[in-house]
Design a protein around this motif. Structure first.
Motif, PDB file in Angstrom:
ATOM      1  N   VAL A   7       0.835  -1.205   0.000  1.00  0.00           N
ATOM      2  CA  VAL A   7       0.000   0.000   0.000  1.00  0.00           C
ATOM      3  C   VAL A   7       0.871   1.256   0.000  1.00  0.00           C
ATOM      4  CG1 VAL A   7      -1.730   1.329   1.287  1.00  0.00           C
ATOM      5  CG2 VAL A   7      -1.897  -1.172   1.178  1.00  0.00           C
ATOM      6  N   ILE A   8       1.802   1.318   0.945  1.00  0.00           N
ATOM      7  CA  ILE A   8       2.706   2.460   1.067  1.00  0.00           C
ATOM      8  C   ILE A   8       4.008   2.205   0.309  1.00  0.00           C
ATOM      9  CG2 ILE A   8       3.958   3.929   2.689  1.00  0.00           C
ATOM     10  CD1 ILE A   8       0.867   4.138   2.807  1.00  0.00           C
ATOM     11  N   ARG A   9       4.427   0.940   0.254  1.00  0.00           N
ATOM     12  CA  ARG A   9       5.644   0.591  -0.484  1.00  0.00           C
ATOM     13  C   ARG A   9       5.403  -0.680  -1.279  1.00  0.00           C
ATOM     14  NH1 ARG A   9       9.304  -1.208   4.765  1.00  0.00           N
ATOM     15  NH2 ARG A   9       7.854  -2.722   5.625  1.00  0.00           N
ATOM     16  N   ASP A  10       6.098  -0.804  -2.396  1.00  0.00           N
ATOM     17  CA  ASP A  10       6.024  -1.991  -3.247  1.00  0.00           C
ATOM     18  C   ASP A  10       7.006  -3.018  -2.706  1.00  0.00           C
ATOM     19  OD1 ASP A  10       6.023  -3.912  -5.220  1.00  0.00           O
ATOM     20  OD2 ASP A  10       6.613  -2.567  -6.843  1.00  0.00           O
ATOM     21  N   VAL A  11       6.471  -4.149  -2.233  1.00  0.00           N
ATOM     22  CA  VAL A  11       7.334  -5.169  -1.617  1.00  0.00           C
ATOM     23  C   VAL A  11       7.531  -6.398  -2.511  1.00  0.00           C
ATOM     24  CG1 VAL A  11       6.798  -4.458   0.737  1.00  0.00           C
ATOM     25  CG2 VAL A  11       5.356  -6.178  -0.378  1.00  0.00           C
ATOM     26  N   ASN A 101      15.664  -0.925  -1.530  1.00  0.00           N
ATOM     27  CA  ASN A 101      15.274  -0.608  -2.907  1.00  0.00           C
ATOM     28  C   ASN A 101      13.776  -0.690  -3.153  1.00  0.00           C
ATOM     29  OD1 ASN A 101      18.059  -0.349  -3.767  1.00  0.00           O
ATOM     30  ND2 ASN A 101      18.196  -2.577  -3.609  1.00  0.00           N
ATOM     31  N   GLU A 102      12.974  -0.588  -2.099  1.00  0.00           N
ATOM     32  CA  GLU A 102      11.523  -0.673  -2.259  1.00  0.00           C
ATOM     33  C   GLU A 102      10.960   0.616  -2.859  1.00  0.00           C
ATOM     34  OE1 GLU A 102      10.377  -3.580   1.495  1.00  0.00           O
ATOM     35  OE2 GLU A 102      10.591  -1.417   1.813  1.00  0.00           O
ATOM     36  N   PRO A 103      10.273   0.543  -3.995  1.00  0.00           N
ATOM     37  CA  PRO A 103       9.641   1.744  -4.550  1.00  0.00           C
ATOM     38  C   PRO A 103       8.520   2.224  -3.632  1.00  0.00           C
ATOM     39  CG  PRO A 103       9.845   0.015  -6.225  1.00  0.00           C
ATOM     40  CD  PRO A 103      10.138  -0.624  -4.900  1.00  0.00           C
ATOM     41  N   LEU A 104       8.434   3.524  -3.438  1.00  0.00           N
ATOM     42  CA  LEU A 104       7.348   4.098  -2.647  1.00  0.00           C
ATOM     43  C   LEU A 104       6.110   4.261  -3.526  1.00  0.00           C
ATOM     44  CD1 LEU A 104       9.277   6.860  -0.659  1.00  0.00           C
ATOM     45  CD2 LEU A 104       8.666   4.561   0.084  1.00  0.00           C
ATOM     46  N   LEU A 105       4.933   4.079  -2.916  1.00  0.00           N
ATOM     47  CA  LEU A 105       3.669   4.145  -3.639  1.00  0.00           C
ATOM     48  C   LEU A 105       2.854   5.375  -3.253  1.00  0.00           C
ATOM     49  CD1 LEU A 105       2.706   0.366  -3.307  1.00  0.00           C
ATOM     50  CD2 LEU A 105       3.825   1.508  -5.244  1.00  0.00           C
ATOM     51  N   VAL A 106       3.441   6.256  -2.457  1.00  0.00           N
ATOM     52  CA  VAL A 106       2.742   7.424  -1.946  1.00  0.00           C
ATOM     53  C   VAL A 106       3.761   8.533  -1.699  1.00  0.00           C
ATOM     54  CG1 VAL A 106       2.963   6.717   0.466  1.00  0.00           C
ATOM     55  CG2 VAL A 106       1.024   8.140  -0.197  1.00  0.00           C
ATOM     56  N   THR A 107       3.290   9.765  -1.687  1.00  0.00           N
ATOM     57  CA  THR A 107       4.165  10.897  -1.397  1.00  0.00           C
ATOM     58  C   THR A 107       3.786  11.518  -0.051  1.00  0.00           C
ATOM     59  OG1 THR A 107       2.693  12.488  -2.484  1.00  0.00           O
ATOM     60  CG2 THR A 107       4.376  11.412  -3.856  1.00  0.00           C
ATOM     61  N   PRO A 108       4.719  12.209   0.603  1.00  0.00           N
ATOM     62  CA  PRO A 108       4.395  12.838   1.888  1.00  0.00           C
ATOM     63  C   PRO A 108       3.230  13.825   1.785  1.00  0.00           C
ATOM     64  CG  PRO A 108       6.764  12.794   1.545  1.00  0.00           C
ATOM     65  CD  PRO A 108       6.144  12.363   0.256  1.00  0.00           C
ATOM     66  N   SER A 109       3.079  14.461   0.634  1.00  0.00           N
ATOM     67  CA  SER A 109       2.019  15.463   0.481  1.00  0.00           C
ATOM     68  C   SER A 109       0.630  14.857   0.614  1.00  0.00           C
ATOM     69  CB  SER A 109       2.141  16.163  -0.878  1.00  0.00           C
ATOM     70  OG  SER A 109       1.977  15.238  -1.943  1.00  0.00           O
ATOM     71  N   TYR A 110       0.501  13.557   0.336  1.00  0.00           N
ATOM     72  CA  TYR A 110      -0.793  12.885   0.487  1.00  0.00           C
ATOM     73  C   TYR A 110      -1.274  12.957   1.930  1.00  0.00           C
ATOM     74  CZ  TYR A 110      -4.170   9.059   0.877  1.00  0.00           C
ATOM     75  OH  TYR A 110      -5.291   8.313   1.155  1.00  0.00           O
ATOM     76  N   PRO A 212       1.328  -3.446  -6.915  1.00  0.00           N
ATOM     77  CA  PRO A 212       1.868  -3.251  -8.271  1.00  0.00           C
ATOM     78  C   PRO A 212       2.104  -4.533  -9.060  1.00  0.00           C
ATOM     79  CG  PRO A 212       2.949  -1.772  -6.743  1.00  0.00           C
ATOM     80  CD  PRO A 212       2.097  -2.692  -5.907  1.00  0.00           C
ATOM     81  N   HIS A 213       2.569  -5.591  -8.406  1.00  0.00           N
ATOM     82  CA  HIS A 213       2.900  -6.793  -9.173  1.00  0.00           C
ATOM     83  C   HIS A 213       1.669  -7.482  -9.753  1.00  0.00           C
ATOM     84  CE1 HIS A 213       1.841  -8.776  -5.349  1.00  0.00           C
ATOM     85  NE2 HIS A 213       1.703  -9.880  -6.057  1.00  0.00           N
ATOM     86  N   ILE A 214       0.477  -7.113  -9.272  1.00  0.00           N
ATOM     87  CA  ILE A 214      -0.760  -7.684  -9.787  1.00  0.00           C
ATOM     88  C   ILE A 214      -1.271  -6.905 -10.998  1.00  0.00           C
ATOM     89  CG2 ILE A 214      -3.190  -8.156  -9.204  1.00  0.00           C
ATOM     90  CD1 ILE A 214      -1.300 -10.070  -7.894  1.00  0.00           C
ATOM     91  N   GLN A 215      -0.773  -5.697 -11.183  1.00  0.00           N
ATOM     92  CA  GLN A 215      -1.301  -4.813 -12.226  1.00  0.00           C
ATOM     93  C   GLN A 215      -0.648  -5.007 -13.584  1.00  0.00           C
ATOM     94  OE1 GLN A 215      -2.066  -0.712 -11.004  1.00  0.00           O
ATOM     95  NE2 GLN A 215      -1.831  -1.302  -8.854  1.00  0.00           N
ATOM     96  N   VAL A 216      -0.010  -6.157 -13.782  1.00  0.00           N
ATOM     97  CA  VAL A 216       0.656  -6.445 -15.056  1.00  0.00           C
ATOM     98  C   VAL A 216      -0.366  -6.578 -16.175  1.00  0.00           C
ATOM     99  CG1 VAL A 216       2.141  -8.064 -16.290  1.00  0.00           C
ATOM    100  CG2 VAL A 216       2.584  -7.553 -13.882  1.00  0.00           C
ATOM    101  N   THR A 217      -1.484  -7.251 -15.893  1.00  0.00           N
ATOM    102  CA  THR A 217      -2.553  -7.397 -16.886  1.00  0.00           C
ATOM    103  C   THR A 217      -3.883  -7.013 -16.254  1.00  0.00           C
ATOM    104  OG1 THR A 217      -3.125  -9.704 -16.364  1.00  0.00           O
ATOM    105  CG2 THR A 217      -1.306  -9.343 -17.923  1.00  0.00           C
TER     106      THR A 217
END
Length: 252
Positions: A7-11, A101-110, A212-217
């Motif tokens: 939710v907050i980070r891509d694991v 190296n986990e991509p973040l899925l949200v920004t602090p401004s949210y 994110p890994h589910i959103q491939v298709t």
């Protein structure tokens, strides 16, 4: 309130990669679970703890080979230690593992926007406190975020941690109100259902987020979204930031 992983980070390249590494190691390279294998296990709603999920996949592999759990006598702490060596890394002071190296899925401004809208927020996660704070404080720069982590409450779908998070938020001058719990797994949605069963004096809203890994298709996404809805999600988004103040008001 927010779950963190997915939710907050891509694991997908960290926690889930560490699960695969761990299972592969303890099955002597005989079995490395695929992302689909891990998703299938998670969809049972019982394996929010990734150490326990790793152990369960190891057990199931050997059971498929005709061995019993009693015969195996797996050492849980050894599983945890190996997992952490991959996820956190080999340096206990300066982490150098997959977590870095986990991509973040949200920004602090949210979160700033939620605060400005008068919406209280916090986190209830099955991640360890150190791991959760790594992303919330070090990566996102949040100041003293409200957090109930693995060490603080039983694992999901037990809602104890959800109630604890609510109590802290409401003690911060937010009156008893509608509760949104945002998660990416069936266990997260089950947690909301169990909380509703224990306290029907407020409105509970389960919000699903597709990792994110589910959103491939589109097909993968639709199947996963349906599972979250069946587990109790009122709405499902592709990204947590779609749950803005406007959509929150629309859902109440």
């Amino acid at each position: 309130m927010f779950d963190i992983d997915g939710v907050i980070r891509d694991v997908s390249g960290s926690y889930r990669r560490a699960i695969a590494d761990t299972v592969e190691h303890f099955t002597a390279q005989a079995y490395r679970p695929t992302p689909s294998d891990i998703d299938k296990l998670k969809s049972e709603g019982l394996w929010n703890n990734d150490w326990e999920a790793s152990q369960e996949l190891i057990y199931r592999h050997f059971e498929s080979q005709g061995q019993t759990r009693e015969q195996l006598q797996l050492e849980y702490q050894a599983i945890v230690a190996f997992f952490q060596s991959r996820y956190r890394g080999t340096d206990p002071e300066n982490w150098n593992g997959y977590i870095c190296n986990e991509p973040l899925l949200v920004t602090p401004s949210y979160f700033e926007e939620l605060t400005q809208a008068g919406i209280g927020w916090g986190f209830f996660s099955g991640a360890t406190r150190a791991s959760a704070n790594y992303v919330l404080i070090k990566r996102l720069g949040l100041q003293s975020p409200i957090l109930i982590a693995m060490e603080d409450a039983p694992g999901k779908p037990d809602p104890t941690g959800l109630f604890a998070t609510i109590n802290i938020i409401e003690n911060s001058n937010h009156p008893k109100s509608t509760v949104f719990y945002v998660g990416d797994t069936v266990a997260d949605m089950y947690t909301v259902q169990k909380a509703r069963d224990l306290d029907n004096s407020r409105t509970w809203v389960g919000v699903g987020v597709i990792p994110p890994h589910i959103q491939v298709t589109a097909n993968q996404r639709d199947i996963y979204a349906e599972k979250l809805i069946q587990a109790g999600a009122k709405v499902v988004f592709n990204n947590v930031q779609e749950l803005n103040s406007h959509n929150i008001l629309a859902l109440i």
